[in-house]
Write a protein that holds these residues in place. Sequence first.
Motif, PDB file in Angstrom:
ATOM      1  N   ARG A 177       0.855  -1.189   0.000  1.00  0.00           N
ATOM      2  CA  ARG A 177       0.000   0.000   0.000  1.00  0.00           C
ATOM      3  C   ARG A 177       0.884   1.229   0.000  1.00  0.00           C
ATOM      4  O   ARG A 177       1.810   1.353   0.814  1.00  0.00           O
ATOM      5  N   ARG A 214       5.979   3.150   0.461  1.00  0.00           N
ATOM      6  CA  ARG A 214       5.059   2.006   0.402  1.00  0.00           C
ATOM      7  C   ARG A 214       5.354   1.074   1.561  1.00  0.00           C
ATOM      8  O   ARG A 214       6.501   0.887   1.962  1.00  0.00           O
ATOM      9  N   MET A 261      -5.392  -3.439   4.608  1.00  0.00           N
ATOM     10  CA  MET A 261      -4.711  -2.986   3.390  1.00  0.00           C
ATOM     11  C   MET A 261      -5.292  -3.656   2.157  1.00  0.00           C
ATOM     12  O   MET A 261      -5.461  -3.025   1.107  1.00  0.00           O
ATOM     13  N   ASP A 318      -8.557  -1.867   1.454  1.00  0.00           N
ATOM     14  CA  ASP A 318      -8.294  -0.523   0.910  1.00  0.00           C
ATOM     15  C   ASP A 318      -7.835  -0.613  -0.542  1.00  0.00           C
ATOM     16  O   ASP A 318      -8.259   0.194  -1.379  1.00  0.00           O
ATOM     17  N   ASN A 319      -6.969  -1.574  -0.851  1.00  0.00           N
ATOM     18  CA  ASN A 319      -6.521  -1.736  -2.238  1.00  0.00           C
ATOM     19  C   ASN A 319      -7.682  -2.076  -3.161  1.00  0.00           C
ATOM     20  O   ASN A 319      -7.728  -1.625  -4.303  1.00  0.00           O
ATOM     21  N   SER A 344      -0.139   0.403  -5.334  1.00  0.00           N
ATOM     22  CA  SER A 344      -0.705  -0.498  -4.335  1.00  0.00           C
ATOM     23  C   SER A 344      -1.256  -1.734  -5.031  1.00  0.00           C
ATOM     24  O   SER A 344      -1.833  -1.637  -6.107  1.00  0.00           O
ATOM     25  N   THR A 392      -2.447  -6.275  -4.300  1.00  0.00           N
ATOM     26  CA  THR A 392      -2.578  -7.460  -3.472  1.00  0.00           C
ATOM     27  C   THR A 392      -2.386  -8.675  -4.366  1.00  0.00           C
ATOM     28  O   THR A 392      -2.988  -8.756  -5.436  1.00  0.00           O
TER      29      THR A 392
END
Length: 84
Positions: A7, A16, A68, A71-72, A80, A82
């Motif tokens: 993130r 980050r 996180m 949020d991503n 950002s 995942t």
Amino acid sequence: MTLLVERSEDMSPDGRLSLFMDVDGDIHVKVLPPMERKDDYAPSVEFVTHCARSPRTIVALQALIEAMRLDNEERPLTGSFTLE
């Protein structure tokens, strides 16, 4: 299962935070340098789940990984991502 979530910080595109959960459930935390300095050293720490030394920290880091990830997904920022 492994999981990597990164993130970008809110105040600039440079910083980050990276959290990686390995196959053992251990959590690796890194603060990543700006992209143009990606070869620079990135400080990191590891917390192991089978060790009773940091149980609350492990729970907090697991919650941070999920926060996180969400949020991503819901509020993406450049840099950002995942990976599951």
